[in-house]
Design a protein around this motif. Structure first.
Motif, PDB file in Angstrom:
ATOM      1  N   ASN A 128       0.840  -1.194   0.000  1.00  0.00           N
ATOM      2  CA  ASN A 128       0.000   0.000   0.000  1.00  0.00           C
ATOM      3  C   ASN A 128       0.875   1.244   0.000  1.00  0.00           C
ATOM      4  OD1 ASN A 128      -2.499  -1.386   0.070  1.00  0.00           O
ATOM      5  ND2 ASN A 128      -2.284  -1.693   2.279  1.00  0.00           N
ATOM      6  N   ASP A 178      -3.697  -2.799  -1.967  1.00  0.00           N
ATOM      7  CA  ASP A 178      -5.066  -2.483  -2.381  1.00  0.00           C
ATOM      8  C   ASP A 178      -5.193  -1.034  -2.813  1.00  0.00           C
ATOM      9  OD1 ASP A 178      -5.997  -5.035  -1.871  1.00  0.00           O
ATOM     10  OD2 ASP A 178      -6.397  -4.608   0.243  1.00  0.00           O
ATOM     11  N   LEU A 179      -4.339  -0.169  -2.285  1.00  0.00           N
ATOM     12  CA  LEU A 179      -4.504   1.261  -2.515  1.00  0.00           C
ATOM     13  C   LEU A 179      -3.153   1.912  -2.792  1.00  0.00           C
ATOM     14  CD1 LEU A 179      -6.199   3.898  -2.432  1.00  0.00           C
ATOM     15  CD2 LEU A 179      -5.668   4.006   0.028  1.00  0.00           C
ATOM     16  N   ALA A 208      -2.157   5.909  -3.336  1.00  0.00           N
ATOM     17  CA  ALA A 208      -2.655   7.283  -3.369  1.00  0.00           C
ATOM     18  C   ALA A 208      -1.522   8.225  -2.984  1.00  0.00           C
ATOM     19  CB  ALA A 208      -3.839   7.452  -2.414  1.00  0.00           C
ATOM     20  N   ARG A 260      -9.718  -9.680  -7.921  1.00  0.00           N
ATOM     21  CA  ARG A 260      -9.152  -8.476  -7.332  1.00  0.00           C
ATOM     22  C   ARG A 260      -7.922  -8.030  -8.103  1.00  0.00           C
ATOM     23  NH1 ARG A 260      -8.276  -9.406  -1.040  1.00  0.00           N
ATOM     24  NH2 ARG A 260      -7.398  -7.291  -1.334  1.00  0.00           N
ATOM     25  N   GLN A 304      -6.016  -2.180  -6.133  1.00  0.00           N
ATOM     26  CA  GLN A 304      -7.453  -2.037  -6.367  1.00  0.00           C
ATOM     27  C   GLN A 304      -7.781  -0.638  -6.860  1.00  0.00           C
ATOM     28  OE1 GLN A 304      -8.757  -5.209  -6.494  1.00  0.00           O
ATOM     29  NE2 GLN A 304     -10.451  -4.611  -5.178  1.00  0.00           N
ATOM     30  N   GLN A 305      -7.091   0.361  -6.296  1.00  0.00           N
ATOM     31  CA  GLN A 305      -7.365   1.756  -6.636  1.00  0.00           C
ATOM     32  C   GLN A 305      -6.059   2.518  -6.750  1.00  0.00           C
ATOM     33  OE1 GLN A 305      -9.954   3.759  -3.895  1.00  0.00           O
ATOM     34  NE2 GLN A 305      -9.943   5.695  -5.025  1.00  0.00           N
ATOM     35  N   ALA A 315      -4.810   6.521  -7.259  1.00  0.00           N
ATOM     36  CA  ALA A 315      -5.256   7.916  -7.326  1.00  0.00           C
ATOM     37  C   ALA A 315      -4.062   8.847  -7.203  1.00  0.00           C
ATOM     38  CB  ALA A 315      -6.260   8.205  -6.213  1.00  0.00           C
ATOM     39  N   SER A 344      -6.437  -2.214 -13.108  1.00  0.00           N
ATOM     40  CA  SER A 344      -6.742  -1.177 -12.121  1.00  0.00           C
ATOM     41  C   SER A 344      -7.306   0.081 -12.770  1.00  0.00           C
ATOM     42  CB  SER A 344      -5.484  -0.818 -11.326  1.00  0.00           C
ATOM     43  OG  SER A 344      -4.956  -1.944 -10.677  1.00  0.00           O
ATOM     44  N   SER A 345      -8.056   0.825 -11.958  1.00  0.00           N
ATOM     45  CA  SER A 345      -8.586   2.113 -12.393  1.00  0.00           C
ATOM     46  C   SER A 345      -7.685   3.226 -11.904  1.00  0.00           C
ATOM     47  CB  SER A 345     -10.000   2.324 -11.854  1.00  0.00           C
ATOM     48  OG  SER A 345     -10.889   1.356 -12.378  1.00  0.00           O
ATOM     49  N   VAL A 387      -7.402   7.370 -11.259  1.00  0.00           N
ATOM     50  CA  VAL A 387      -8.168   8.609 -11.108  1.00  0.00           C
ATOM     51  C   VAL A 387      -7.196   9.746 -10.847  1.00  0.00           C
ATOM     52  CG1 VAL A 387      -9.951   9.819  -9.807  1.00  0.00           C
ATOM     53  CG2 VAL A 387     -10.152   7.349 -10.196  1.00  0.00           C
TER      54      VAL A 387
END
Length: 475
Positions: A324, A349-350, A352, A381, A385-386, A388, A405-406, A408
């Motif tokens: 992460n 999972d993240l 950012a 999965r 996962q995200q 950003a 993955s997406s 943003v």
């Protein structure tokens, strides 16, 4: 005192004898001189003939080198990066046709059009006649120094043989072995070496399942790049209007711009470019990153419990397992060096962070990569996962390959690079600026090629060094 008188007859005969001796001696001297001059002239002619034959042997070797390199460039460029150990190339085997260990391969696949797919077809060209059938050449050795991606240099040795009658091996007059060093340069099919545009074609700067641009652009890093690299393939989007002045419905909102072509072709799909799982060493574990005020640097020697550096590649390539990531302050520094690479495998999972706190010390696109994939234990999965990114600073140059993955984006970010993702959402003035060599680098470093992006091969160019390593007269 009685006066003495000379006998005139006797004096006359004595003078005649002296003259005869003088004439004979002079004649002998002239004859000897003539013989010496004649011998010297003959010796000079012999030496001149030998020198001429030696020069001819050198020229034959040079001609043979040109013939071989031309044949390799035109029909067998894939052999330029493979060593050739020649058999049947000894002085006592001049009449034998040489063969090459190394180039004796099976059929080749994925070659440029117009090339021979049967390497053995080059064997008859390893020797042959030149200069009006008065001489022949023969390959002695070919050694490649470099790698299969960047090319390098090659050292080629060719023997030239000068005959009085090429059909009579015993009439050999002189031999010479010439060594040349040439540059082996990578190139695209149907293009020149060092052509950065990929042979006049390009791939995609962005491949995604969906694309949402809100006053955001996908453009070339440098205005006027031809052909444009800022091409978008959105597999889940509607068909774009061929008129680029009309916004792509459901994709381009507000004043969004796409420089290159717009496509919704079902191929290539993002997941087609999912990376293979890496076989990590037993001591390598994921590195979780949380920064609010501190500094963290990843380079080729840092974090040995989380990163591995390939020991058989130059420049260095370092692979790091990343869990992460949450970066709200401080500095996150990725330092691949002047030419090295750092690849971050995102398994959390993240992810950012703010681009204001990300420092990429790599100079060129392809030096830093963010890589994700499906979780092998949980196929539904993604890893991560995200994803950003917010902020106002430039981010990159970076290759983002997270087909599951997406992504943003928020703020006013310029991402320098290319991306393969499941979904791409850019809010505000968050732009993707695609480097002019994006398609080339993605093909070379990550083996990612697109429709319309021709394959690669090599070319032998230039003459970096020339040596005469052997010059013999026949025994």
């Amino acid at each position: 005192m009685k006066e003495q008188f000379r006998n005139p007859k006797r004096s006359k005969h004595q003078n005649g004898g002296y003259v005869l001796i003088f004439v004979v001696v002079t004649g002998l001297i002239l004859i000897t001189g003539a013989l010496i001059i004649s011998s010297q002239s003959l010796d000079g002619l012999v030496k001149s003939a030998r020198r001429k034959n030696k020069d001819a042997a050198i020229e034959i070797a040079e001609s043979g080198t040109s013939i071989l390199l031309s044949e390799l460039n035109s029909k067998f460029p894939y052999l330029l990066t493979i060593d050739c150990q020649v058999e049947k190339n000894g002085d006592t085997e001049q009449s034998n046709e040489p063969t090459c260990v190394g180039w004796n391969l099976e059929e080749i696949e994925n070659i440029c059009s117009g090339r021979s797919d049967t390497p053995n077809e080059i064997m008859p060209s390893l020797s042959g006649a030149v200069t009006d059938e008065s001489g022949s050449y023969q390959l002695r050795n070919y050694e490649f120094l470099g790698d299969q991606i960047q090319g390098g240099t090659a050292i080629i040795q060719v023997e030239g043989q000068r005959f009085k009658d090429i059909n009579t091996p015993s009439s050999l007059l002189a031999t010479a072995v010439v060594e040349q060093e040439v540059t082996i340069a990578p190139k695209y099919c149907n293009s020149s070496p060092y052509d950065e545009t990929g042979g006049g074609t390009s791939g995609y700067g962005l491949i995604s399942g969906t694309v949402v641009l809100t006053d955001s652009d996908i453009v070339d890093q440098f205005e006027g790049t031809d052909p444009s690299q800022a091409n978008v393939n959105c597999t889940g989007c509607s068909a774009p209007n061929p008129d680029k002045s009309i916004a792509w419905d459901g994709v381009q909102n507000g004043t969004s711009v796409i420089d290159g072509k717009r496509s919704n072709d079902p191929e290539p799909k993002p997941l087609d470019f999912e990376i293979e799982p890496r076989d990590w060493g037993p001591t390598i574990t994921p590195l979780n990153i949380t920064l609010s005020s501190d500094e963290l640097e990843i380079n080729h020697t840092s974090h040995p419990n989380h990163c591995e550096t390939d020991d058989d590649t130059l420049p260095l390539i370092t692979h790091c397992r990343i869990g992460n990531v949450s970066i709200s302050g401080g500095q996150f520094i990725v330092n691949p060096g002047d030419e090295g690479e750092i690849r971050l495998y995102l398994e959390g999972d993240l992810v950012a962070f703010s681009s204001d706190h990300f420092i990429n010390m790599g100079r060129d696109f392809g030096q830093v990569a963010l890589l994700g994939r499906r979780n092998p234990l949980y196929p539904t999965r993604c890893q991560p996962q995200q994803f950003a990114i917010s902020g106002t600073d430039d981010f990159g140059p970076v290759f983002i390959n997270m087909p599951c993955s997406s992504v943003v984006l928020n703020g006013n970010i310029n991402i320098i690079g290319a991306a393969i993702v499941a979904n791409w959402t850019a809010n505000g003035n968050s732009n993707l600026k695609v480097p002019p060599d994006a398609a080339k680098i993605m093909s070379e470093k990550y083996n990612i090629s697109f429709e319309g992006n021709e394959g690669r091969e090599f070319a032998a160019i230039g003459n970096n060094r020339w040596n005469l390593i052997q010059l013999n007269d026949p025994q």
